[in-house]
Design a protein around this motif. Structure first.
Motif, PDB file in Angstrom:
ATOM      1  N   LEU A   1       0.833  -1.199   0.000  1.00 31.19           N
ATOM      2  CA  LEU A   1       0.000   0.000   0.000  1.00 31.19           C
ATOM      3  C   LEU A   1       0.869   1.252   0.000  1.00 31.19           C
ATOM      4  O   LEU A   1       0.628   2.187  -0.772  1.00 31.19           O
ATOM      5  N   ASN A   2       1.888   1.270   0.844  1.00 34.30           N
ATOM      6  CA  ASN A   2       2.790   2.419   0.892  1.00 34.30           C
ATOM      7  C   ASN A   2       3.514   2.609  -0.436  1.00 34.30           C
ATOM      8  O   ASN A   2       3.758   3.730  -0.858  1.00 34.30           O
ATOM      9  N   HIS A   3       3.852   1.512  -1.098  1.00 35.83           N
ATOM     10  CA  HIS A   3       4.557   1.598  -2.369  1.00 35.83           C
ATOM     11  C   HIS A   3       3.649   2.153  -3.467  1.00 35.83           C
ATOM     12  O   HIS A   3       4.114   2.863  -4.357  1.00 35.83           O
ATOM     13  N   HIS A   4       2.366   1.848  -3.405  1.00 35.39           N
ATOM     14  CA  HIS A   4       1.438   2.381  -4.399  1.00 35.39           C
ATOM     15  C   HIS A   4       1.205   3.874  -4.191  1.00 35.39           C
ATOM     16  O   HIS A   4       0.973   4.606  -5.155  1.00 35.39           O
ATOM     17  N   ILE A   5       1.266   4.320  -2.962  1.00 32.62           N
ATOM     18  CA  ILE A   5       1.056   5.738  -2.663  1.00 32.62           C
ATOM     19  C   ILE A   5       2.286   6.552  -3.045  1.00 32.62           C
ATOM     20  O   ILE A   5       2.198   7.545  -3.748  1.00 32.62           O
TER      21      ILE A   5
END
Length: 65
Positions: A30-34
């Motif tokens: 999730l952090n990588h997509h943001i």
């Protein structure tokens, strides 16, 4: 996490660690997509740790029967 460390763990410890790793993977993804991670290889390492845990867990379950 090394395979030798995992084999020394009990089935319950492996299951707990597996849950923690899955939560970590979802958080990292999730952090990588943001915003891009500083080290995107961490996703691969986490996925491989999950695979190791699942493999050794299955081996231990089969050995008990």
């Amino acid at each position: 996490m090394k395979t030798s460390e995992i084999t020394e763990m009990t089935i319950n410890e492996i299951e707990e660690r597996l849950d923690a790793e899955k939560q970590e993977l979802s958080r990292i993804s999730l952090n990588h997509h943001i915003s891009p991670l500083e080290n995107p290889m961490k996703i691969r390492h986490t996925r491989r740790n999950i695979a190791r845990l699942l493999t050794i867990l299955r081996q231990k379950q089969l050995n008990e029967k």
